[in-house]
Design an enzyme around this catalytic site. Sequence first.
Site, PDB file in Angstrom:
ATOM      1  CB  SER A 158      -0.948  -0.003   1.199  1.00  0.00           C
ATOM      2  OG  SER A 158      -0.221  -0.112   2.393  1.00  0.00           O
ATOM      3  CG  HIS A 186      -4.391  -1.661  -0.845  1.00  0.00           C
ATOM      4  ND1 HIS A 186      -4.962  -0.403  -0.827  1.00  0.00           N
ATOM      5  CD2 HIS A 186      -3.945  -1.901   0.415  1.00  0.00           C
ATOM      6  CE1 HIS A 186      -4.849   0.100   0.392  1.00  0.00           C
ATOM      7  NE2 HIS A 186      -4.240  -0.786   1.166  1.00  0.00           N
ATOM      8  CE  LYS A 217      -7.376  -0.659   2.399  1.00  0.00           C
ATOM      9  NZ  LYS A 217      -7.967  -1.005   3.687  1.00  0.00           N
TER      10      LYS A 217
HETATM   11  C1  LIG Z   1      -2.695  -4.542   3.189  1.00  0.00           C
HETATM   12  C2  LIG Z   1      -3.772  -4.177   4.153  1.00  0.00           C
HETATM   13  N1  LIG Z   1      -4.322  -5.145   4.904  1.00  0.00           N
HETATM   14  C3  LIG Z   1      -5.300  -4.887   5.783  1.00  0.00           C
HETATM   15  C4  LIG Z   1      -5.784  -3.610   5.941  1.00  0.00           C
HETATM   16  C5  LIG Z   1      -6.856  -3.356   6.933  1.00  0.00           C
HETATM   17  O1  LIG Z   1      -8.113  -3.306   6.334  1.00  0.00           O
HETATM   18  P1  LIG Z   1      -9.289  -2.495   7.028  1.00  0.00           P
HETATM   19  O2  LIG Z   1      -9.108  -1.070   6.628  1.00  0.00           O
HETATM   20  O3  LIG Z   1     -10.532  -3.078   6.447  1.00  0.00           O
HETATM   21  O4  LIG Z   1      -9.180  -2.704   8.487  1.00  0.00           O
HETATM   22  C6  LIG Z   1      -5.266  -2.567   5.201  1.00  0.00           C
HETATM   23  C7  LIG Z   1      -5.815  -1.222   5.412  1.00  0.00           C
HETATM   24  O5  LIG Z   1      -5.500  -0.223   5.016  1.00  0.00           O
HETATM   25  C8  LIG Z   1      -4.223  -2.847   4.272  1.00  0.00           C
HETATM   26  O6  LIG Z   1      -3.673  -1.882   3.559  1.00  0.00           O
END
Ligand SMILES: Cc1ncc(COP(=O)(O)O)c(C=O)c1O
Length: 370
Positions: A158, A186, A217
């Site tokens: 990310s 993502h 997302k």
């Molecule tokens: C790679 C990754 N995994 C998990 C998450 C967590 O997801 P959530 O926003 O639904 O808690 C994110 C959140 O930004 C993320 O970028």
Amino acid sequence: MYRTIYSKQGGKIQLDGREVINMASNNYLGLASHPQVMEAAKAAIDAYGVGPTASRNIVGNFPVHDELEAALAKFKEVEATLVFNCGVSANTGVIPCLVGKGDTIYSDELNHGSIIDGCKLSGAKVKVFAHKDMASLEARLQEAVEGKKLIITDGVFSMDGDLAPLPEIAELAKKYDAMFMVDDAHGDGVMGPMGRGTVDYFGVRDLVHVETGSLSKAFGSAGGFVAGKKELIDSIRPKARSFIFTASPMAPCLAAGALEVIKMVSTDESYVNRLWENREYFVEKLTKLGLNLGTTITPIVPVIVGEAELAQKMSADLFEKGVFAQAICFPMVARDAARLRVILSAGHTKEDLDLAVNAIAESARNMGLI
Ligand SMILES: Cc1ncc(COP(=O)(O)O)c(C=O)c1O
């Protein structure tokens, strides 16, 4: 304190009293405020109220949860899924169900914080490998260990918008008899045919044992999930602590919103196509300007500027010009790799993108970057 948004999420938002082009949310397909999605969420509120007020395993399981899990499984082409209240809960809940004390996890050094937390909670030994470095991963796998082995990686990273080399990792997982887990928060709704995710982009569905993801997302809602074989999901269901101990499971209205998005994107590829058209258009223009976009190949586009102060100054300057892109600095990224993180969306118009490109170009020139 925090910036405050006074409008729905979209290509343009009202942020701290100013209309800006929004290049900071994860609303990849622009569907968080689509009328059809909002209608579905409102209908669920009318039917089921707002809060679930009980855990799914007591009296907090609504029909829409089951429908969402079935639709998500069909979309991801897996046997089963289980939804959590967010992606963080999915990772922290699922990883300790897969491995425990005496087992070993192999984790990419740039994995998301919730994977790191899930690994810690599991009690397994964690061996970190260098980012996307297969020699580093293999060297760790060659070290003698007892118990089960689990390799975990983000699908799309990310901060840089780069992809994990899933086929190569899968090969090592097979060679060293390790389970393989991908967090595609993502990549879902973004990568691969119909936006089915990074695993499908690489065509390695049969080689990945577990996937976690987020509905916050591309799916425009809020929630998380785990996807895989039915037997695996059934083993996680009674065990994942972030699932069984919460009376805040995914709210039915959020489940209904996510379900509507999945129905829409399952039959209509235009949202994913528009996202990628926007991404290609924008990246081509920024590349021509001579900006450093790192290794991105996804709609997450870092504009790497170096010093944290410069990234913050540029973000503030862009805000004045009607564009919001988040400055990302150490410890999120290396000290000398501070950046603006620009996130493209199908919700951006060509006009939005042109305005953003012009603002970034002017700002970069003023700061001596180009
Ligand atoms: C790679 C990754 N995994 C998990 C998450 C967590 O997801 P959530 O926003 O639904 O808690 C994110 C959140 O930004 C993320 O970028």
